[in-house]
Design an enzyme around this catalytic site. Structure first.
Site, PDB file in Angstrom:
ATOM      1  N   ILE A   9    -138.218 -31.533   5.637  1.00 37.14           N
ATOM      2  CA  ILE A   9    -139.679 -31.694   5.484  1.00 37.14           C
ATOM      3  C   ILE A   9    -140.265 -32.364   6.730  1.00 37.14           C
ATOM      4  CG2 ILE A   9    -141.515 -32.530   3.954  1.00 37.14           C
ATOM      5  CD1 ILE A   9    -139.367 -32.591   1.698  1.00 37.14           C
ATOM      6  N   SER A  75    -130.735 -37.584   0.420  1.00 39.17           N
ATOM      7  CA  SER A  75    -131.500 -36.979  -0.675  1.00 39.17           C
ATOM      8  C   SER A  75    -130.673 -36.118  -1.628  1.00 39.17           C
ATOM      9  CB  SER A  75    -132.645 -36.143  -0.089  1.00 39.17           C
ATOM     10  OG  SER A  75    -132.106 -35.107   0.698  1.00 39.17           O
ATOM     11  N   TYR A 139    -130.660 -41.910  -6.601  1.00 36.85           N
ATOM     12  CA  TYR A 139    -131.582 -41.434  -5.558  1.00 36.85           C
ATOM     13  C   TYR A 139    -133.029 -41.796  -5.932  1.00 36.85           C
ATOM     14  CZ  TYR A 139    -134.607 -38.163  -3.091  1.00 36.85           C
ATOM     15  OH  TYR A 139    -135.635 -37.615  -2.364  1.00 36.85           O
ATOM     16  N   HIS A 187    -129.350 -26.925  -3.027  1.00 36.90           N
ATOM     17  CA  HIS A 187    -130.641 -26.528  -3.607  1.00 36.90           C
ATOM     18  C   HIS A 187    -130.674 -25.057  -3.996  1.00 36.90           C
ATOM     19  CE1 HIS A 187    -131.738 -30.296  -1.528  1.00 36.90           C
ATOM     20  NE2 HIS A 187    -132.301 -30.485  -2.694  1.00 36.90           N
ATOM     21  N   LEU A 188    -131.445 -24.815  -5.052  1.00 33.85           N
ATOM     22  CA  LEU A 188    -131.399 -23.508  -5.693  1.00 33.85           C
ATOM     23  C   LEU A 188    -131.763 -22.343  -4.759  1.00 33.85           C
ATOM     24  CD1 LEU A 188    -130.976 -21.873  -8.285  1.00 33.85           C
ATOM     25  CD2 LEU A 188    -133.405 -22.194  -8.789  1.00 33.85           C
TER      26      LEU A 188
HETATM   27  N1  UDP Z   1    -129.594 -24.961 -10.016  1.00 34.01           N
HETATM   28  C1  UDP Z   1    -128.704 -24.019 -10.523  1.00 34.01           C
HETATM   29  N2  UDP Z   1    -127.664 -23.632  -9.728  1.00 34.01           N
HETATM   30  C2  UDP Z   1    -127.451 -24.124  -8.475  1.00 34.01           C
HETATM   31  C3  UDP Z   1    -128.376 -25.086  -7.966  1.00 34.01           C
HETATM   32  C4  UDP Z   1    -129.424 -25.480  -8.777  1.00 34.01           C
HETATM   33  O1  UDP Z   1    -128.835 -23.535 -11.640  1.00 34.01           O
HETATM   34  O2  UDP Z   1    -126.481 -23.732  -7.821  1.00 34.01           O
HETATM   35  C5  UDP Z   1    -130.714 -25.391 -10.876  1.00 34.01           C
HETATM   36  C6  UDP Z   1    -130.735 -26.890 -11.160  1.00 34.01           C
HETATM   37  O3  UDP Z   1    -130.003 -27.158 -12.319  1.00 34.01           O
HETATM   38  C7  UDP Z   1    -132.234 -27.144 -11.317  1.00 34.01           C
HETATM   39  C8  UDP Z   1    -132.906 -26.104 -10.415  1.00 34.01           C
HETATM   40  O4  UDP Z   1    -131.910 -25.127 -10.151  1.00 34.01           O
HETATM   41  O5  UDP Z   1    -132.638 -26.892 -12.633  1.00 34.01           O
HETATM   42  C9  UDP Z   1    -133.382 -26.673  -9.117  1.00 34.01           C
HETATM   43  O6  UDP Z   1    -132.318 -27.406  -8.546  1.00 34.01           O
HETATM   44  P1  UDP Z   1    -132.369 -28.003  -7.087  1.00 34.01           P
HETATM   45  O7  UDP Z   1    -131.046 -28.645  -6.816  1.00 34.01           O
HETATM   46  O8  UDP Z   1    -132.835 -26.962  -6.131  1.00 34.01           O
HETATM   47  O9  UDP Z   1    -133.520 -29.100  -7.160  1.00 34.01           O
HETATM   48  P2  UDP Z   1    -133.716 -30.363  -8.142  1.00 34.01           P
HETATM   49  O10 UDP Z   1    -134.552 -29.865  -9.282  1.00 34.01           O
HETATM   50  O11 UDP Z   1    -132.381 -30.879  -8.541  1.00 34.01           O
HETATM   51  O12 UDP Z   1    -134.473 -31.321  -7.280  1.00 34.01           O
END
Ligand code: UDP
Length: 326
Positions: A9, A75, A139, A187-188
């Protein structure tokens, strides 16, 4: 001064500032532990740790720093659970030292990178800034600790602050030059795109038994450039009003993991295999921001408000920087 300006960011905020203030007026301080030197598209880069007094004295001595945007932190939620002391030492220690040097030099404004993780498991949706803050991971707790410290630094030293509680930052710069690169990636959206391009065999979906319409977790995704713009708006408001404040930054719309995967399939034209796994510890079912306050006070008006736009820019960066298999 942009502390942590070589991170995801932070680097987008430097990019956003570049068109608005002279390059020579931007100072970036980053220890490059998780940041990337090449992501800093302008300004003057100082490589060092915010906890290092000698380093900080040099940065403040060589520059007339009036205001700071502070992104410098670890983070990873999962890591913060196994290494909480590491998170406290860096996330609280770095901003503590930064405030000490701001106070000494007379710098009067700080925008702080906070998180929706300060709320923990929300009692209501959408989440208001006045909702209770009960973090469920260390965190979020470190970020809440800094928010408390900022409040008292304002009371005692008149350092005005804006805490921006981000929901899910996503997407990449329109130019395709910078984007989200974490190592390891957790991250997703980047994980889904790595699966789309064959770097991963399949995406693990962490739970499909949540109380949501399709059973997968719902999150509020906001484009990183929209986040960057909000930091600049926060500085402007503090200059004009000499007031501190706390704001949620999201789009105010929730998307489930399944919906995110489907949008990624549409944008990339790839299959993206998935498998359902167990829940990830500490994941609330739904996190969606109320953005009314940021809209009213900061003029938050997302340029990349749709999930399609967010994924499009992320994919563009991905294709630009990695070899995409066909
Ligand atoms: N997520 C998932 N599979 C992955 C990574 C993340 O299903 O390999 C899900 C996670 O459980 C959450 C959403 O995707 O509900 C977003 O996760 P991320 O880690 O991107 O961000 P967070 O919400 O933890 O800040």
């Amino acid at each position: 001064m942009i502390a942590g300006g070589a991170g995801y960011i932070g680097s987008h905020t430097v990019a956003e500032l570049l068109g608005k203030v002279p390059d020579g007026e931007i100072v970036v301080a980053d220890n490059l532990e998780t940041g990337h030197k090449e992501a800093v598209l302008g300004g003057k880069l100082y490589v060092g740790d915010l906890r290092d007094d000698e380093f900080m004295e040099r940065v403040f001595r060589e520059n007339d720093i009036e205001e700071v945007i502070d992104f410098a932190a670890y983070s990873l939620v999962g890591e913060s659970m196994t290494a909480p002391l590491k998170y406290y030492a860096n996330n609280v220690g770095a901003t503590l030292n930064l405030l000490k040097h701001m106070e000494k030099s007379g710098a009067k404004r700080i925008v702080f990178s906070s998180t929706a993780a300060v709320y923990g498991e929300p009692e209501q949706t959408p989440i208001l800034e006045s909702s209770p803050c009960v973090p469920t991971n260390s965190y979020g707790q470190t970020k809440l600790a800094v928010e408390g410290m900022l409040k008292w630094a304002d009371v005692a030293h008149g350092i005005k602050y804006t805490s921006l509680r981000y929901f899910n930052a996503a997407g990449a710069h329109e130019s395709g030059k910078i984007g989200e690169v974490h190592n390891p990636e957790t991250h997703l959206i980047p994980l889904v795109l790595q699966t789309a391009n064959g770097q991963r065999e399949k995406l693990s979906i962490f739970g499909n038994d949540y109380p949501t319409p399709d059973g997968t977790c719902v999150r509020d995704y906001i484009h990183v450039t929209d986040l960057a713009a909000a930091h600049i708006a926060a500085l402007k408001r503090m200059r004009e009003r000499d007031e501190s404040g706390v704001y949620n930054l999201g789009n105010g719309k929730g998307f489930s993991v399944d919906e995110v995967v489907n949008v990624c399939r549409d944008i990339t034209g790839r299959e993206i295999p998935t498998e359902i796994c167990g829940r990830r510890q500490g994941d609330p079912a739904v996190l969606v921001a109320s953005c009314e306050k940021a809209t009213r006070d900061l003029g938050l008006e997302p340029r990349f408000g749709s999930l399609e736009k967010i994924v499009e820019t992320a994919w563009n960066f991905h294709v630009n920087t990695q070899e995409v298999s066909v």
